[in-house]
Design a protein around this motif. Sequence first.
Motif, PDB file in Angstrom:
ATOM      1  N   ARG A 227      59.514 111.445  60.443  1.00  0.00           N
ATOM      2  CA  ARG A 227      59.934 110.156  60.987  1.00  0.00           C
ATOM      3  C   ARG A 227      60.095 110.268  62.505  1.00  0.00           C
ATOM      4  NH1 ARG A 227      58.061 109.133  56.828  1.00  0.00           N
ATOM      5  NH2 ARG A 227      59.088 108.252  54.979  1.00  0.00           N
ATOM      6  N   LEU A 228      59.851 109.177  63.216  1.00  0.00           N
ATOM      7  CA  LEU A 228      59.837 109.210  64.676  1.00  0.00           C
ATOM      8  C   LEU A 228      61.153 109.705  65.264  1.00  0.00           C
ATOM      9  CD1 LEU A 228      58.007 105.891  65.635  1.00  0.00           C
ATOM     10  CD2 LEU A 228      57.039 108.105  65.053  1.00  0.00           C
ATOM     11  N   ASP A 229      62.275 109.432  64.591  1.00  0.00           N
ATOM     12  CA  ASP A 229      63.575 109.835  65.122  1.00  0.00           C
ATOM     13  C   ASP A 229      63.965 111.249  64.719  1.00  0.00           C
ATOM     14  OD1 ASP A 229      64.055 109.453  62.445  1.00  0.00           O
ATOM     15  OD2 ASP A 229      65.777 108.116  62.709  1.00  0.00           O
ATOM     16  N   GLY A 230      63.066 111.994  64.092  1.00  0.00           N
ATOM     17  CA  GLY A 230      63.349 113.376  63.699  1.00  0.00           C
ATOM     18  C   GLY A 230      64.081 113.519  62.389  1.00  0.00           C
ATOM     19  N   SER A 231      64.251 112.415  61.647  1.00  0.00           N
ATOM     20  CA  SER A 231      65.038 112.459  60.415  1.00  0.00           C
ATOM     21  C   SER A 231      64.215 112.827  59.184  1.00  0.00           C
ATOM     22  CB  SER A 231      65.706 111.095  60.177  1.00  0.00           C
ATOM     23  OG  SER A 231      64.727 110.082  59.977  1.00  0.00           O
ATOM     24  N   GLY A 232      62.910 113.048  59.347  1.00  0.00           N
ATOM     25  CA  GLY A 232      62.062 113.320  58.194  1.00  0.00           C
ATOM     26  C   GLY A 232      61.973 114.798  57.845  1.00  0.00           C
ATOM     27  N   ARG A 272      60.452  95.209  59.968  1.00  0.00           N
ATOM     28  CA  ARG A 272      61.005  94.639  61.190  1.00  0.00           C
ATOM     29  C   ARG A 272      62.067  95.511  61.835  1.00  0.00           C
ATOM     30  NH1 ARG A 272      63.954  90.276  60.650  1.00  0.00           N
ATOM     31  NH2 ARG A 272      63.965  90.092  58.393  1.00  0.00           N
ATOM     32  N   LEU A 273      62.836  96.213  61.025  1.00  0.00           N
ATOM     33  CA  LEU A 273      64.052  96.813  61.551  1.00  0.00           C
ATOM     34  C   LEU A 273      64.046  98.332  61.648  1.00  0.00           C
ATOM     35  CD1 LEU A 273      66.615  94.482  59.756  1.00  0.00           C
ATOM     36  CD2 LEU A 273      65.735  94.307  62.066  1.00  0.00           C
ATOM     37  N   HIS A 274      63.038  98.999  61.102  1.00  0.00           N
ATOM     38  CA  HIS A 274      63.013 100.460  61.168  1.00  0.00           C
ATOM     39  C   HIS A 274      62.160 100.950  62.338  1.00  0.00           C
ATOM     40  CE1 HIS A 274      64.599 102.061  57.113  1.00  0.00           C
ATOM     41  NE2 HIS A 274      65.212 100.950  57.445  1.00  0.00           N
ATOM     42  N   GLN A 275      62.317 100.293  63.460  1.00  0.00           N
ATOM     43  CA  GLN A 275      61.436 100.603  64.582  1.00  0.00           C
ATOM     44  C   GLN A 275      61.651 102.000  65.137  1.00  0.00           C
ATOM     45  OE1 GLN A 275      62.090  97.385  67.297  1.00  0.00           O
ATOM     46  NE2 GLN A 275      61.181  95.858  65.944  1.00  0.00           N
ATOM     47  N   ASN A 276      62.846 102.561  64.942  1.00  0.00           N
ATOM     48  CA  ASN A 276      63.082 103.905  65.472  1.00  0.00           C
ATOM     49  C   ASN A 276      62.611 104.997  64.527  1.00  0.00           C
ATOM     50  OD1 ASN A 276      65.098 103.387  63.566  1.00  0.00           O
ATOM     51  ND2 ASN A 276      66.496 104.840  64.528  1.00  0.00           N
ATOM     52  N   ARG A 277      62.193 104.634  63.323  1.00  0.00           N
ATOM     53  CA  ARG A 277      61.747 105.645  62.358  1.00  0.00           C
ATOM     54  C   ARG A 277      60.246 105.579  62.094  1.00  0.00           C
ATOM     55  NH1 ARG A 277      64.631 106.216  57.039  1.00  0.00           N
ATOM     56  NH2 ARG A 277      64.334 108.438  57.442  1.00  0.00           N
ATOM     57  N   PHE A 278      59.664 104.379  62.214  1.00  0.00           N
ATOM     58  CA  PHE A 278      58.249 104.187  61.893  1.00  0.00           C
ATOM     59  C   PHE A 278      57.491 103.653  63.101  1.00  0.00           C
ATOM     60  CE2 PHE A 278      60.453 103.701  57.789  1.00  0.00           C
ATOM     61  CZ  PHE A 278      59.778 104.672  57.059  1.00  0.00           C
ATOM     62  N   ASP A 279      56.219 103.944  63.134  1.00  0.00           N
ATOM     63  CA  ASP A 279      55.356 103.472  64.209  1.00  0.00           C
ATOM     64  C   ASP A 279      55.392 101.943  64.285  1.00  0.00           C
ATOM     65  OD1 ASP A 279      52.963 104.173  66.084  1.00  0.00           O
ATOM     66  OD2 ASP A 279      52.265 102.529  64.817  1.00  0.00           O
ATOM     67  N   SER A 340      72.089 118.663  69.575  1.00  0.00           N
ATOM     68  CA  SER A 340      73.096 119.014  68.580  1.00  0.00           C
ATOM     69  C   SER A 340      72.560 118.812  67.174  1.00  0.00           C
ATOM     70  CB  SER A 340      74.346 118.139  68.769  1.00  0.00           C
ATOM     71  OG  SER A 340      75.216 118.269  67.649  1.00  0.00           O
ATOM     72  N   PRO A 341      72.930 119.689  66.219  1.00  0.00           N
ATOM     73  CA  PRO A 341      72.537 119.462  64.815  1.00  0.00           C
ATOM     74  C   PRO A 341      73.070 118.147  64.258  1.00  0.00           C
ATOM     75  CG  PRO A 341      73.387 121.694  65.132  1.00  0.00           C
ATOM     76  CD  PRO A 341      73.662 120.952  66.400  1.00  0.00           C
ATOM     77  N   LEU A 342      74.107 117.585  64.918  1.00  0.00           N
ATOM     78  CA  LEU A 342      74.699 116.334  64.448  1.00  0.00           C
ATOM     79  C   LEU A 342      74.087 115.104  65.100  1.00  0.00           C
ATOM     80  CD1 LEU A 342      78.434 117.461  64.438  1.00  0.00           C
ATOM     81  CD2 LEU A 342      77.061 116.941  62.425  1.00  0.00           C
ATOM     82  N   ALA A 343      73.126 115.286  66.005  1.00  0.00           N
ATOM     83  CA  ALA A 343      72.574 114.141  66.734  1.00  0.00           C
ATOM     84  C   ALA A 343      71.997 113.095  65.784  1.00  0.00           C
ATOM     85  CB  ALA A 343      71.505 114.618  67.716  1.00  0.00           C
ATOM     86  N   PHE A 344      71.345 113.544  64.719  1.00  0.00           N
ATOM     87  CA  PHE A 344      70.731 112.600  63.787  1.00  0.00           C
ATOM     88  C   PHE A 344      71.772 111.692  63.146  1.00  0.00           C
ATOM     89  CE2 PHE A 344      72.272 115.646  60.747  1.00  0.00           C
ATOM     90  CZ  PHE A 344      72.444 114.942  59.569  1.00  0.00           C
ATOM     91  N   LEU A 345      73.003 112.202  62.968  1.00  0.00           N
ATOM     92  CA  LEU A 345      74.060 111.436  62.322  1.00  0.00           C
ATOM     93  C   LEU A 345      74.428 110.218  63.166  1.00  0.00           C
ATOM     94  CD1 LEU A 345      75.773 111.643  59.776  1.00  0.00           C
ATOM     95  CD2 LEU A 345      77.431 112.992  61.083  1.00  0.00           C
ATOM     96  N   PHE A 346      74.577 110.443  64.477  1.00  0.00           N
ATOM     97  CA  PHE A 346      74.905 109.341  65.377  1.00  0.00           C
ATOM     98  C   PHE A 346      73.752 108.328  65.430  1.00  0.00           C
ATOM     99  CE2 PHE A 346      77.800 112.641  66.585  1.00  0.00           C
ATOM    100  CZ  PHE A 346      78.956 111.983  66.963  1.00  0.00           C
TER     101      PHE A 346
END
Length: 425
Positions: A227-232, A272-279, A340-346
């Motif tokens: 995923r674009l935000d590194g959550s995948g 519409r709303l997952h712009q930070n995760r998907f292209d 930080s390893p916690l960055a994805f949480l924020f």
Amino acid sequence: MPAESSVSYTESPYYLQAVAALAQRQTVTAHEDIYCDSGMKLVAKGTALDEAQFQRLARHKLSEPLDNMLTSERALDAASLSIEADKVLEHDPIYTRMGNRSGDALAVKHGLAALKLPPPLLMRLTVMRDQRPAMFQHSLRTAMIADALAQRLKLAPAERALLLLAALCHDLGELHTDPQLLASGHAITPDERRYVHVHPLTSHVVLNAIAGFPAPARLAVLQHHERLDGSGYPHGLRADKISPLAKLLAVADVAETVIRRFDLPRLDMLARLHQNRFDRAAADALRDLIHATPEDAHHLPQEQLDAATKLARLADVLRAWFALRSVFAHLVAPAEPERSPLAFLFERMSTIRQLVLQAGFDPDRSESMLYIAQDDPAVLVELRTMLDEIEWLQLDLANEIDRRSAELLGLSPQPLHDLLRHLRP
């Protein structure tokens, strides 16, 4: 004797079981001698395999992948894939709509018919079609969505063919997974989830063993859950580290799952709303293709009650995050918070708040959402869709915390346990 090789190949017992089950329904024949890695012949060329032979194969490492040496009586081919796609277009109005809006409703049929599919790949797809029909339908429909996206985005013909091939093969690794874990209704435990999350790597290994399989398609398969935000997963890659084909495949894969399980308004909300995760270009193209309307929703008799329950859960999660956020913030290095390893949480909790805001609601006054929506069916559909999506995001975040548990729990075990308790309804 086989050519000497330093690599031996161990088939998953679950895949061997699936091939053995196929052999009970149609003739499966060795078109080459099958050897183990020590050079001993296990099955002679021309043998129709039965249960005894499969049991023997299961006890040995093979000199090369089993699919390279087998053929089936009713093997899948490119023409039959095209026919299967035609059935979907004929009977499923959503796919008919996407085909018509893509620019050429018949293009995916022609694209499938033109694919050059090596015999070992056709064997594996045949096993999937026969033994895992739901998986096969998911792969085929994901390929159809991916091709519609490729048309909409005006990809070059060669790129479209690579994407179509990758989409067909993206879940081949799940043939190596215990089918009980993938069964409908099975609640996957955190320990079991790692066996599911490894399937992109397994698919990549399987495809790497097929001579001539294109590297760009293989890379898209490996990365289709990034995923674009590194959550995948499997590598937690971010934006520019993910291949363009994988970004499109990710959207098509999720779209097929949402269409099958839920409804078009929820898919529209996701796009519409997952712009930070998907292209974004792929998500916008998907919205254009589905063109969802409130009439597409499956209205439930207790929609307002369902929405109220989900709102209460959302409010609970947001309150828990507000209480715990400062605890996590102390563990993030101010100089490099993104490392930080916690960055994805924020990031993910910010996404949940943004979903509420972008839908036109106040995340700090959840009770007002239902009041606004209760007299307007279209707004109620939008609210329910948003809440479904947020519930999915919460579960996805909980699963990601589980996946990273070894890395995270040493930092803040109790706050993470507290947050997990609120994320899972």
